[in-house]
Design a protein around this motif. Sequence first.
Motif, mmCIF file in Angstrom:
data_model
loop_
_atom_site.group_PDB
_atom_site.id
_atom_site.type_symbol
_atom_site.label_atom_id
_atom_site.label_comp_id
_atom_site.label_asym_id
_atom_site.label_seq_id
_atom_site.Cartn_x
_atom_site.Cartn_y
_atom_site.Cartn_z
ATOM 1 N N UNK A 30 -31.502 -95.181 6.893
ATOM 2 C CA UNK A 30 -31.560 -95.355 5.428
ATOM 3 C C UNK A 30 -32.974 -95.043 4.936
ATOM 4 N N UNK A 72 -30.814 -97.440 -2.015
ATOM 5 C CA UNK A 72 -30.610 -97.723 -0.585
ATOM 6 C C UNK A 72 -29.196 -98.259 -0.353
ATOM 7 N N UNK A 73 -28.662 -98.939 -1.349
ATOM 8 C CA UNK A 73 -27.318 -99.485 -1.244
ATOM 9 C C UNK A 73 -26.302 -98.353 -1.032
ATOM 10 N N UNK A 74 -26.449 -97.286 -1.822
ATOM 11 C CA UNK A 74 -25.539 -96.140 -1.683
ATOM 12 C C UNK A 74 -25.862 -95.330 -0.428
ATOM 13 N N UNK A 122 -26.517 -96.462 2.341
ATOM 14 C CA UNK A 122 -25.847 -97.098 3.473
ATOM 15 C C UNK A 122 -24.635 -96.281 3.910
#
Lengths: 147, 875
Positions: A8, A22-24, A26
Amino acid sequence: MSDLFERILLLKQAPIFSKVSTEDLRVVAHELEEEACFIGERVFDINDPSDRMYIIEYGKIGISLETNPGKKEFIVELGAKECFGEMGMFDDKPRSATAYVMEDSGLLALEKSKLRALIINYPELSLGIMGSISSRLRDANLRLKKN
Amino acid sequence: MNLPDRLAKFFLVKEDEHYSTAYFLVLFLLIGAGLAVGRGSADTLFFKRYGIEYLPVMYISFGILLSIVSAMYAAFADRIAAEKFFVVIIAATTILLLGCWVLISVLQWSNAYPLYYLVYEVASELLMMHALLYVNQNLETMQAKRLTPLIFAAAQSGKIIGGLALTFASPVIGVQNFILLWVALILIALTLIIIRHRRSGVSPYFRSGKKGRKGLAYSIDQIIQGVQFAKRSRLLRSLSLALFFIVIGFYIITYTVNSIYSETFSTEESLSTFFGLLTVVNGTIALLIQAFLTSKLFRIFGIKKINLVFPVTTLTSYLFLILSFTFPAALFASFNKEVIMTAIRSPVRNLLFNALPDYMQGRARALSLALVLPCALIVTGGFLLFMQNLEEFRIYLYAGLFSVFVYLYYNIKINSAYVNAILSTLRAKVFIPEGVNTGSIELINQLKKGVVQEDSDISVSYAKLLAKEYPEQVLQVVLERIRTADHALSDRLLKLIIDIDLREIEEELWVILKRSDNHLKATIYSLLFNQKSSRAMIDVESCVYDKNPRLCSVGIYGVFQYKIIALESKAKEALGTLLESKDSTAILAGLQLLEQHYLEEYGPILKKLLLHDSSQIVKAVLRVLYIWPVITNNDESSLLKNLLQQEDPEIRILAVDCHIHLPAAVIEDSALIMLEDSHPRVRECAIEVLQNRSSNPAGLLFGWIINNKCTPRAQQSALHGLRLILPDVAIYERIAEAKVEDALKCRAAIKIIPDNKVLTSQTAMQLLQAILKERIQQFVDLSLASLEYVEDKSTINIIRAGLKSGDNRQIAYACEVMRHLKNRHLSKMLGQIYDGGIEKNKRYSIFGDFKDVIHWCTRRQDPWVQVVTKQIVLS
């Protein structure tokens, strides 16, 4: 888990994904495939189908516009955290350059079909990618203006 | 922390700015020392060897000379990088100074004194003006705001050193030899500039103006453009008029105090020593103010209030001189023009100029130097010459007083124009249009052109837009496109006009029907049946019996539409066959019919079909369930809940929509899961369902946002929903403040993380930092979205675009606008996120150490933060 985190962070530092959260990232990180390349090899040739993009984990890749494999004049040399082959992910055109392995390299490959599937499911991913591409375009415009 | 680091922290210099700050400090120290030496020597030589009574003539000459030199400056200011232009200015100054020194010391020519005075005046204006442009080309606005006071302080230190040199060395080396010292100082400065730019290249914020006409014509063009821009820009107009009147006030006061000093000190040495001492004392006070107060005053009071300080103190100086034309009053006036002007007025003016668009800053400064300042000087000189002939000579002080009053008035106008100027500069930079023209004939024609062009997908997209926005315009253009379209495209286009009165095109539809395949035929029949066309009614029966599932389905629809009782039982039997068929096309055809005509007896089949393997069929079932309340109780809700986990976002969207028929408690229970969905449309639907079914949707949404019950992305959707149902300004102010507080806490947490490198999980910590940085941005976004309800929406949009531009200068503009929002407390907090004020704000120092940060992260209802924090804890 730490391997996923490293991926990531690597994606976050790659220009094309720098504006994606960063969430996406993942979900993007889960779709990456590791590829090892050795000095002297070619990752792809001019006119190959643009089926995947690459992010360099380590090593060095030289990009050449020469059609003659004997001539290795690089327009750019890319190192860790940089990506290549990404334009073909969106314009469906064949490769416009050859990518040579200048040092033993570790690459993370992302298939075009997987990225497109991700974009359908996570539309905000495409906003981040567009933001990054737009920033690069603006930088290029500024550089052109300065020169 | 060592001393330089402590000093850097105290003066708000960031880690990566140490080298460039040191460079600017040394450069301005040298320039300042040179100017002090020049000022003292030029004044002393002129007043004592030539005569102060000629000062008004000097003002006129200086005005004329300045306009010529400035016109030349304007020709190049925008086109050449500031560092290159510095070389030209310093070289020319050096030659002129050396010439003056030869004329004074070697040839002892008496007219050399006014010449040197003029050289000093012009060179000092040009050097300082250009030095400021140079700073602006090297620092972005936020940097400039932090560092300019410090840089000015360096110039002030230089002036003190120059003053000391004058005080102690003038009796020893002679006043005229200070010219050589000045030359030496500016040559060292020049060397520094050359070395820096050989290493670092062109100034980073230099944007070259258009190349074209050169020479005087170009300069005049530049000044004319400055004037034209001043007509459009209220800020530049007010700045120029304020400058005009303060120049008059300033030079009248300068003339007055110099007259008093010349009378008080009889010899050249005593006068130069006094000038030296005055420079040292005033310079030291100015330095202390700049170093310890100026930036804090900016932060506490803001630019607008500080902008009024100098006009007020100048008015006070005039009042003292009018009441008592004595040495102490002159000292106060000198204090005002050397301390307050240097420590307060100059930094403010520089920041105000920064609010103008980049491309205009050079022209605006050229306008000031080449037109406004010379005009004001000529007016002042002429006025003083005229007044010298009057008996009541000191009456001129009232004219100065009047001009300062006008100056104060224009400063008030500057304040009101300042934020708007930044906004329009930012608006232009981030490409936000001022308004969009909708509903015009041009727009409709463009949409029609889009429909008739060749590409099928584009044609359908345009037709969709036209059908939605201007349904009365769509029929003829769709028919026109169908004439040359294949069956598939014709089918897609005809479906778009299903709800429009088709009587005027019925004949054409029959023509198309004759050349259609079964699929297109079914679509046309459905249009005709929908309109209850009497001619089409005859074909209903043949359709019901047709083997093609779509035609059969349309036939069944026709039976219900025309209420043909004789065919009803056959129709129901055919529908059952379609729904229970193994052929997906048949099932889809049946489901499509049920969307229009629901029949209760098919409820169990629908629930069974929800588990079908084909996503197309599941979607079609969900579309039926959305229209007809088949699943309405808690027991069956799991059928829908399970679909919220499906990969296909369309299924998730439809499943959320179907929750509309469930009890409110079930919806509220699942709402947070729906709000956390990766697809924005799913989140939007969840909000819509909640709004329609929950008894207190506003309370729920507000609670989730304010208490961080979901991720910022989900909060964004919740806020969007809240704004549709709750028009309460106070609520949005509360949300905005709460979100900025969250952002500030994230920022404080980030500050703690790097100090804990001993822990093994460095990757997880780096990721946590990256996530918290994203959270800051998301919380600021949330806060700004809330503020749209409280403040002017377009201003908030511009701020948001500026912050997201990624360009430091635009971010700085956005921050400056944020400082002037109506809610002062909030604007101060927002400012702290970007200008580093958090470090000094005890309120957000909630984290003693890294453990506190981890504890805080673990308690947050943020799944992604929790995953990463858990990994750190495990390591």
